[in-house]
Design a protein around this motif. Structure first.
Motif, PDB file in Angstrom:
ATOM      1  N   ASP A 127      37.175  74.670  44.455  1.00 28.87           N
ATOM      2  CA  ASP A 127      36.450  74.912  43.205  1.00 28.87           C
ATOM      3  C   ASP A 127      36.966  76.156  42.468  1.00 28.87           C
ATOM      4  O   ASP A 127      36.191  77.056  42.130  1.00 28.87           O
ATOM      5  CB  ASP A 127      34.945  74.993  43.487  1.00 28.87           C
ATOM      6  N   ASP A 156      38.094  70.256  42.326  1.00 27.06           N
ATOM      7  CA  ASP A 156      37.614  71.010  41.173  1.00 27.06           C
ATOM      8  C   ASP A 156      38.572  72.159  40.850  1.00 27.06           C
ATOM      9  O   ASP A 156      38.182  73.326  40.827  1.00 27.06           O
ATOM     10  CB  ASP A 156      36.173  71.509  41.368  1.00 27.06           C
ATOM     11  N   ASN A 166      35.438  66.097  40.937  1.00 26.55           N
ATOM     12  CA  ASN A 166      34.887  65.409  39.769  1.00 26.55           C
ATOM     13  C   ASN A 166      35.292  66.095  38.463  1.00 26.55           C
ATOM     14  O   ASN A 166      35.481  65.448  37.440  1.00 26.55           O
ATOM     15  CB  ASN A 166      33.363  65.303  39.874  1.00 26.55           C
ATOM     16  N   HIS A 167      35.462  67.430  38.497  1.00 26.21           N
ATOM     17  CA  HIS A 167      35.859  68.137  37.274  1.00 26.21           C
ATOM     18  C   HIS A 167      37.317  67.908  36.904  1.00 26.21           C
ATOM     19  O   HIS A 167      37.734  68.293  35.817  1.00 26.21           O
ATOM     20  CB  HIS A 167      35.614  69.640  37.425  1.00 26.21           C
ATOM     21  N   HIS A 173      36.224  66.303  48.557  1.00 22.60           N
ATOM     22  CA  HIS A 173      35.611  67.217  47.580  1.00 22.60           C
ATOM     23  C   HIS A 173      34.098  67.274  47.795  1.00 22.60           C
ATOM     24  O   HIS A 173      33.536  68.327  48.040  1.00 22.60           O
ATOM     25  CB  HIS A 173      35.915  66.800  46.143  1.00 22.60           C
ATOM     26  N   HIS A 232      32.678  71.569  46.214  1.00 20.54           N
ATOM     27  CA  HIS A 232      31.660  71.040  45.304  1.00 20.54           C
ATOM     28  C   HIS A 232      30.356  71.833  45.265  1.00 20.54           C
ATOM     29  O   HIS A 232      29.724  71.931  44.219  1.00 20.54           O
ATOM     30  CB  HIS A 232      31.354  69.572  45.641  1.00 20.54           C
ATOM     31  N   HIS A 265      28.806  70.704  40.097  1.00 25.22           N
ATOM     32  CA  HIS A 265      29.992  71.325  40.662  1.00 25.22           C
ATOM     33  C   HIS A 265      31.149  70.380  40.651  1.00 25.22           C
ATOM     34  O   HIS A 265      32.232  70.737  40.908  1.00 25.22           O
ATOM     35  CB  HIS A 265      29.728  71.773  42.081  1.00 25.22           C
TER      36      HIS A 265
HETATM   37 FE   LIG Z   1      32.526  69.206  42.111  1.00 26.89          FE
END
Ligand SMILES: [Fe+2]
Ligand SMILES: [Fe+2]
Length: 285
Positions: free
Chosen positions: A12, A43, A73-74, A156, A192, A285
């Motif tokens: 992240d 991320d 996901n980002h 993640h 995350h 996140h």
């Molecule tokens: Fe995330």
């Protein structure tokens, strides 16, 4: 002499809202301690923008260690559903070979498991989903490891499925965890959540250790930016949560994976462009 390994587990980084002081320090620590591998559990960016990927690529390629990355996901084109569906990995060019790459070290391997999906039948697609195909690929890689090789599985989203399907952090997480428990998996490394943890999850097939890394971005929850230093002596895996504030590891780790891993909205964080449907919940996140 038995095998041993030093691994850095980063997560992240969220280029776009990265913490450059922390990133300079991590790069220096990699030069100083020479880890056998660096695992980045997703991320890398805030909004999968080209300039954020440029910064991520530049920093990751500057690291003097073998690197493996799973997608968060980002890192999917958030505001571009067409690109998200048709070419979700196009922005990784220049570091494609690092994405979902297995790293084999003497006696231990890092095996990725994809949890970020480009489309799913849930309102909040930023949550994780272990598809049959992704799980099958990971299990095949685990089953192909030489006898006695221990594995660290990188994801993640934590493989935690609680509450109803609508609130579950990772769809298919429970089944995936049980399959991993049947194999010689030392731990599942995840991101995350933005806080570090080191817990044991019980499954019908036995316990699985779940290790989460904090964030190297300014999107901190309750602890300063950090990464995990993992030392494996051929038997035990020891985790130190490294941070610039000298906060001891137990104080850096949370006791459980939050069911609803939502941080407060960051000041100055971009909202949806005009014409897009704004999010009704805080950024995940
Ligand atoms: Fe995330
Ligand atoms: Fe994140």
């Amino acid at each position: 002499m038995s095998a041993s390994a030093l691994l850095f587990h980063l997560s992240d980084i969220h280029f776009g809202l990265e913490d450059n002081r922390a990133l300079d320090w991590v790069r220096d620590e990699i030069v100083r301690l020479r880890p056998d591998a660096v695992a980045i559990t997703g991320d890398m960016t805030m909004r999968a923008r080209a300039r954020e990927f440029d910064a991520a690529r530049k920093w990751i390629l500057s690291l003097e260690a073998p690197v493996t990355v799973v997608v968060g996901n980002h890192d999917m084109p958030y505001f571009n559903p067409v690109e998200r569906f048709l070419a979700p990995y196009a922005r990784f060019r220049g570091m494609e070979t690092l994405i979902e790459r297995e790293i084999d070290l003497p006696g231990i391997a890092i095996v990725p498991l994809k949890t970020a999906t480009r489309a799913q039948w849930r309102l909040n697609w930023s949550k994780g989903w272990v598809t049959d195909a992704a799980l099958g690929k990971c299990l095949a890689a685990l089953d192909a490891l030489p006898e006695g090789t221990r594995a660290l599985v990188t994801v993640h989203h934590p493989l935690r499925e609680v509450g109803t399907q609508g609130t579950a952090l990772t769809r298919g997480g429970t089944r995936a965890l049980a399959e991993l428990a049947r194999r010689d998996v030392l731990a599942v490394l995840s991101g995350h959540v933005h806080d570090a943890f080191d817990i044991v999850e019980e499954t019908p097939a036995g316990p699985v250790r779940m290790i989460g890394a904090g964030t190297l971005s300014k999107r901190t929850r309750s602890t300063p930016p950090s990464f995990n230093e993992l030392r494996w002596d051929g038997d035990a895996l020891n985790v130190t949560v490294r941070n610039l504030e000298q906060v001891p590891t137990p104080a850096m780790q949370i006791d459980d994976v939050p069911e609803n891993a939502l941080p407060p909205r960051d000041p100055g964080e971009p909202v949806a462009p005009v014409g897009q449907v704004p999010r009704t919940d805080p950024p995940v996140h």
